[in-house]
Every structure is written in structure tokens, then in C-alpha cells.
Design a protein around this motif. Sequence first.
Motif, short mmCIF file in Angstrom:
data_model
loop_
_atom_site.label_atom_id
_atom_site.label_comp_id
_atom_site.label_asym_id
_atom_site.label_seq_id
_atom_site.Cartn_x
_atom_site.Cartn_y
_atom_site.Cartn_z
N GLU A 181 -5.50 1.33 -6.60
CA GLU A 181 -5.29 1.77 -5.18
C GLU A 181 -6.72 1.59 -4.61
O GLU A 181 -6.95 1.28 -3.47
CB GLU A 181 -5.07 3.23 -4.98
CG GLU A 181 -3.51 3.51 -5.24
CD GLU A 181 -3.22 4.99 -5.08
OE1 GLU A 181 -1.89 5.22 -5.07
OE2 GLU A 181 -3.90 5.96 -5.64
N HIS A 204 4.46 4.21 -4.86
CA HIS A 204 4.37 4.99 -3.39
C HIS A 204 5.46 5.47 -2.89
O HIS A 204 5.64 6.31 -2.10
CB HIS A 204 3.54 4.11 -2.31
CG HIS A 204 2.17 3.61 -2.82
ND1 HIS A 204 1.26 2.80 -2.17
CD2 HIS A 204 1.28 4.39 -3.55
CE1 HIS A 204 0.11 2.83 -2.72
NE2 HIS A 204 0.17 3.86 -3.56
N TYR A 209 5.48 11.20 -6.09
CA TYR A 209 4.00 10.87 -5.20
C TYR A 209 3.99 11.39 -3.84
O TYR A 209 2.83 11.85 -3.56
CB TYR A 209 4.13 9.21 -5.20
CG TYR A 209 2.74 8.63 -4.90
CD1 TYR A 209 1.97 8.19 -5.91
CD2 TYR A 209 2.66 8.58 -3.43
CE1 TYR A 209 0.64 7.72 -5.23
CE2 TYR A 209 1.22 7.92 -3.32
CZ TYR A 209 0.24 7.66 -4.01
OH TYR A 209 -0.84 7.12 -3.65
N SER A 210 5.03 11.29 -2.93
CA SER A 210 4.78 12.01 -1.73
C SER A 210 4.68 13.34 -1.55
O SER A 210 3.96 14.03 -1.02
CB SER A 210 6.25 11.57 -0.81
OG SER A 210 6.52 10.03 -0.75
N LEU A 222 -5.62 5.32 0.45
CA LEU A 222 -4.37 4.79 1.08
C LEU A 222 -4.50 4.20 2.27
O LEU A 222 -3.82 3.26 2.85
CB LEU A 222 -3.25 5.60 1.17
CG LEU A 222 -2.79 6.37 -0.43
CD1 LEU A 222 -1.66 7.23 -0.25
CD2 LEU A 222 -2.47 5.22 -1.29
#
Length: 223
Positions: A181, A204, A209-210, A222
Motif C-alpha cells: 500500500e 481491499h 479489511y473494511s 489508501l
Amino acid sequence: MIIVHHLNNSRSQRVLWLLEELGLDYQIKFYERDPSTMLAPASLMEVHPLGKSPVITDGELTIAESGAIVDYLVTHYGNGRFMPVRESHDYLRYNYWLHYAEGSAMSPLLMKLVFDRIERSPMPFFVKPIARGIAQKVKASFISPQISRHLDYLETEISKTGWFVGNEFSAADIQMSFPLEAAASRGGLNDSRPNLMAWLAKIHARKAYSLALEKGGKYDLLS
């Protein structure tokens, strides 16, 4: 109860992600970087003498360093998930990526960050062209080629199965997320390396992850 001492825009984001993947209960203690220096606050030294993040506490244990935290959480709470069996060839590869992420991949990216800041930093006008010239020379002759070499290597490796270990997602992918990233944000990783970009898109898209992003807050890598 596991407590994550979470610094904004830092490696501790991937610890939150791993905890979400494991489905563990945990608490977050938030720390904010100094907006002028971007360094962690001195209060983190009350948790660990180096004042760095990530750090977790689990009962009487205090564990620092991303790779050590990932290994501890998966070993103690994973019930066999997200890592190969220790006697396998894949475990050697898994252990390699846990160390490679910080030991090799992050080094040139951190150097680029430092020399980029040298270029942008305010300084006396008569020093500025010299300092910027040196920074640009170091980046062009050493840092950028090193980053490119690592990205070429990783593009080849990830093309084999789409994951860093075997044919499925593992904690090695979580550990490797931060350097890649960072590379996508400031190290030149783009669509010219489609396998790495596809891997980033896959991680992602994971629900855990969220969820970790929702709980951890703003994550400028990000952007």
C-alpha cells in the motif's frame, strides 16, 4: 482482552485487520501523530520504551513489531487458520514474508519518504539547491532502482497463485499489505504491475479489511 495501541496512518491498521479476520474481541486505544513532525506521541512510550506502533497488550503481555504481533495472534488465536502447518514447505515461505515485509520491502520505501521530505523541507535559500540536488541524486541512483527491483520480484511471486503463500489468503498477505500500500501511495506501484494491483484489489474487497478501516479511522495510505 487484547488492546491495540493504534497510531493513525500506521502499520497498526493491519493488526486491526487481522483481529477482524480472526473474529476476536479487542479494544482500540487511539494515538495521533504530531501534525508537524508526523511522529508518534510520547504517550506511546508508556506502553513500550520505543514509543512505536503497532503494540498490543494481551493480559500481562506487551508485544511490539508487526511480524511478532501477527505471529502471536495467529499462533494463539487462529486455530489453524491463516497460516500453513509448521512442518510444510509453505510455512517456510509464510515465515519468510512475515520478515521480508519489514526487513527488506519497507527499507527503500522509508528512505524515499525521508528524502522526499528533505526536498520539500524549508531551508535557507542558499542551501536548498544543494540539499535538493543530493536528495534527487540519491533517489535516482539508489532508492528508486531498489524499489523497482523489489516490485518486480513481488510481481513475479504473486503471479504464481495470486496470494503470497499457497493458493489461499493467509496472514502473510496481511503482513505484506502495508509495504505494498505504501508502494502504491508513494513508491511507483501502478497498473504496470497488474498482478500486484489485482492482489491489492482482492484484499481491499475483504469484509474484515473494511471493518478494520471503520474502526481504525482515517488511513491515508489508501489515498
